[in-house]
Design a protein around this motif. Sequence first.
Motif: not given
Lengths: 331, 324
Positions: B12, B92, B94-95, B263-266, B298-301, B304
């Motif tokens: 989404i 490791d 958070n899903t 895994r990071n938005t940066k 899918e760890f990201l919005p 991003n």
Amino acid sequence: MTGGLLTTAVGSYPKPDYILKSRTKVSRGQMSKEELFELEKKATAHWIKLQEDMDLDLLVDGEMYRGDMVTYFSEEMEGFDISGLVRSYGNRYYRKPIAVGPVGRSSDITVSWWKYAQSLTARPVKGMLTGPYTIVDWSFNEYYPSREAFVLDVARAVHEEAVALEKAGAKYIQIDEPALSVRADEMELGSRALGIVTEGLNAFTITHTAEYTHTYAESSELFDIIANLPVDMLDLETVNSDYFILDLFRHRSLAPDKYIALGVVDSHTHEVEPVEQIKDGIRRGLEVFPADRLYVKPDCGLKTRLEDEAVGKMRNIVTAARELKAELGIA
Amino acid sequence: MQTTVVGNYPKIGPGAQAPSLRAAIQRYQAGRISEDDLHDVAAEVTKEVLADQARAGLDVVTDGHIRWDDPYTYFASKIDGFDLNGLIRYFDSNTYFRQPVAERKLAWTGPITVADYRFAAENSAKPVKAVVVGPYTLARQSSWPHYNSLQEVVMDLASILNREARALADAGAPLVQFDEPAILRHKDDLPMFREAMSRLVDGVSSKTAVYAYFGDISGLAKEFLSLPFDVIGLDFVMNPANFDLLGDFPADKKLGLGIVDARNTKLETVDEIVEQIRRASNSVGLDRIDVSPSCGLEFLPRANAYGKLVRMVEGVARAQEVLS
């Protein structure tokens, strides 16, 4: 408080329907935050009263005002933005904090809620904080060059909040670190950060570390980090892993200054465990820990339970502890 | 050099033209729409995700795994013998995933993802690779009361997923990728893993790939890089040590170079991407590198994730100019 087998809760209780509906309305702009705030106070008072009626020893405010335990803190701290939606499992989505600048604390986060909850009762209410390692692990990082730098800054901010809680009168401060044991190679960092949070506090400090016990079951060095976390009481999730964690403690003596909060009911089942079953669980704990070092409580927060289930589980814990104390001659 | 993704894509996101899958699942669970209606929404979202990847400029895409709840249950629920248990943390992160439980002898009863592959291929402007869970990782993340040893489960699953891979290749998939992150957490199991991988790719007529993220290949570099796949994909974001372990990279394989942090938005800069490609190119020729994010997106919005793919394509184009 002496004697032992005191009763407490981990943190959250189920939110009444009117809170859930009102949160949705606020997010759609159909209700003011002030109106929601009044309802959250009402729900908090409801849970304080219920816990007094249960005859619980050490109370919690129930976290009626929190969505998520990390996002709540990041929204009240400097240096964080909030992300778009990410999925955790199934059809559940949440927004993650993003560190976009130096993280710091510019004002009270939990103090006014603690004061309000404590004003409703003569029994002690825990101050409730989320630990620095968990805040970092459940956030994105666009600012810090290393996770260590990020964790240590958050630790200093959470420490300031702990000091403010203590100044306000909190005698018990819990710092939740469910993510602490997810990565073996960062457990030392997590422990160091927790030490920054609790440094110099006179309050009785507690930390709740959930799941991933197998990370530290595999090595005595990692187990020692958990057993020696810089807090007064370790709050353990026990039932969920069939008391496996007790075996880890069985072969070592607990540091003489440490207390254990033992999970004696499952937080993720609908069934209200019978009193006898809970007493058996406590007896298993007593094989490993002395009674005067032992608190009993649910495995985790109870926010995913229905109110009747949560109250039923808590009442049976209190009854089980009372009956066992009588049997064992504990005051 | 080619650009690709490792696997999933956010289901989404703001600005999406397709109907919301999240809202559709809520309506389906409330009994307000049918399973067919839900299927149609997932199809629309899949088309949009395919278009997003093409618009970002990728050379090879996936269907985004829009119908998957997690990396295991979509397969486990269609392999006979598995039940599904409670939620467990996914590595490791958070899903979470639902743990498969092998209650009976496991068996392949028919294609699991072939219809999804066909649909994606028909609706994609770019070649679609098929992604299949690896037998070792699926076994490691399951419990198996019916079996006596991990090896038995792994080998049964290797046979089952081999049939799935053959069916995908027969349906026209140019590349079938297997995801095996768990082996990097249990390196002692490499001999068993090698045997399973041979069985897994036996008779598969398409190109094949293995991707292993969230860990480095130290201690088994030479063996891992010589596994019987055409592409070996690794995570260089969580595990930059992998850069120094490419010395034995075989001349007949391609490297999946996971260098954009999924895994990071940066957002990475073009220069950072060029530098990472340069490091890998010391050991592997540019024409044998597939650049990708470090793992599934899918760890990201979604915004991003898309922004990172656009930047990755820019970085690869720049590296092509600078390094060729």
